[in-house]
Design a protein around this motif. Structure first.
Motif, PDB file in Angstrom:
ATOM      1  N   UNK A   1      16.695   2.682   8.443  1.00  0.00           N
ATOM      2  CA  UNK A   1      15.926   2.623   7.216  1.00  0.00           C
ATOM      3  C   UNK A   1      15.023   3.854   7.168  1.00  0.00           C
ATOM      4  N   UNK A   2      15.088   4.585   6.059  1.00  0.00           N
ATOM      5  CA  UNK A   2      14.297   5.811   5.948  1.00  0.00           C
ATOM      6  C   UNK A   2      12.862   5.490   5.530  1.00  0.00           C
ATOM      7  N   UNK A   3      12.009   6.475   5.632  1.00  0.00           N
ATOM      8  CA  UNK A   3      10.593   6.287   5.304  1.00  0.00           C
ATOM      9  C   UNK A   3      10.373   5.864   3.849  1.00  0.00           C
ATOM     10  N   UNK A   4      11.034   6.488   2.842  1.00  0.00           N
ATOM     11  CA  UNK A   4      10.830   6.019   1.467  1.00  0.00           C
ATOM     12  C   UNK A   4      11.223   4.551   1.279  1.00  0.00           C
ATOM     13  N   UNK A   5      12.278   4.097   1.954  1.00  0.00           N
ATOM     14  CA  UNK A   5      12.675   2.695   1.851  1.00  0.00           C
ATOM     15  C   UNK A   5      11.624   1.765   2.447  1.00  0.00           C
ATOM     16  N   UNK A   6      10.940   2.227   3.469  1.00  0.00           N
ATOM     17  CA  UNK A   6       9.891   1.421   4.088  1.00  0.00           C
ATOM     18  C   UNK A   6       8.659   1.323   3.203  1.00  0.00           C
ATOM     19  N   UNK A   7       8.440   2.311   2.338  1.00  0.00           N
ATOM     20  CA  UNK A   7       7.254   2.333   1.483  1.00  0.00           C
ATOM     21  C   UNK A   7       7.431   1.578   0.172  1.00  0.00           C
ATOM     22  N   UNK A   8       8.661   1.219  -0.185  1.00  0.00           N
ATOM     23  CA  UNK A   8       8.909   0.565  -1.469  1.00  0.00           C
ATOM     24  C   UNK A   8       8.090  -0.721  -1.642  1.00  0.00           C
ATOM     25  N   UNK A   9       7.956  -1.591  -0.637  1.00  0.00           N
ATOM     26  CA  UNK A   9       7.143  -2.794  -0.840  1.00  0.00           C
ATOM     27  C   UNK A   9       5.659  -2.486  -1.093  1.00  0.00           C
ATOM     28  N   UNK A  10       5.222  -1.292  -0.730  1.00  0.00           N
ATOM     29  CA  UNK A  10       3.810  -0.937  -0.854  1.00  0.00           C
ATOM     30  C   UNK A  10       3.571   0.082  -1.973  1.00  0.00           C
ATOM     31  N   UNK A  11       4.511   0.251  -2.904  1.00  0.00           N
ATOM     32  CA  UNK A  11       4.394   1.310  -3.899  1.00  0.00           C
ATOM     33  C   UNK A  11       3.182   1.129  -4.809  1.00  0.00           C
ATOM     34  N   UNK A  12       2.809  -0.091  -5.129  1.00  0.00           N
ATOM     35  CA  UNK A  12       1.624  -0.319  -5.953  1.00  0.00           C
ATOM     36  C   UNK A  12       0.358   0.132  -5.253  1.00  0.00           C
ATOM     37  N   UNK A  13       0.260  -0.166  -3.986  1.00  0.00           N
ATOM     38  CA  UNK A  13      -0.912   0.243  -3.210  1.00  0.00           C
ATOM     39  C   UNK A  13      -0.971   1.752  -3.047  1.00  0.00           C
ATOM     40  N   UNK A  14       0.193   2.363  -2.796  1.00  0.00           N
ATOM     41  CA  UNK A  14       0.243   3.816  -2.623  1.00  0.00           C
ATOM     42  C   UNK A  14      -0.132   4.511  -3.925  1.00  0.00           C
ATOM     43  N   UNK A  15       0.408   4.034  -5.041  1.00  0.00           N
ATOM     44  CA  UNK A  15       0.065   4.629  -6.332  1.00  0.00           C
ATOM     45  C   UNK A  15      -1.417   4.416  -6.657  1.00  0.00           C
ATOM     46  N   UNK A  16      -1.963   3.266  -6.302  1.00  0.00           N
ATOM     47  CA  UNK A  16      -3.375   3.008  -6.518  1.00  0.00           C
ATOM     48  C   UNK A  16      -4.267   3.938  -5.706  1.00  0.00           C
TER      49      UNK A  16
END
Length: 69
Positions: A1-16
């Motif tokens: 699993x690549x890093x972008x795939x690992x961040x998908x569940x947290x995309x709202x927090x990252x964008x915030x």
């Protein structure tokens, strides 16, 4: 699993976090008034873009702002 795939569940927090960082930088560099104006224009642009895409529900907006508390 690549890093972008690992961040998908947290995309709202990252964008915030990124939005908060940009807002903080704007407040520190250009001040409160110009930053408020930029945020207002961004909100207007968002509403116009949503309207042009055909996804703006006027009745829901009116209902949200006129509901009794």
């Amino acid at each position: 699993m690549s890093t972008p795939d690992k961040l998908i569940p947290y995309r709202g927090r990252v964008l915030g976090i990124l939005a908060g960082l940009v807002l903080a930088i704007l407040l520190l560099t250009i001040g409160f008034g110009p930053t408020l104006l930029i945020v207002a224009f961004m909100g207007i642009g968002y509403v116009i873009g949503k309207w042009r895409d055909g996804h703006l529900d006027i009745n829901a907006w009116v209902g949200f702002f006129t509901k009794r508390r």
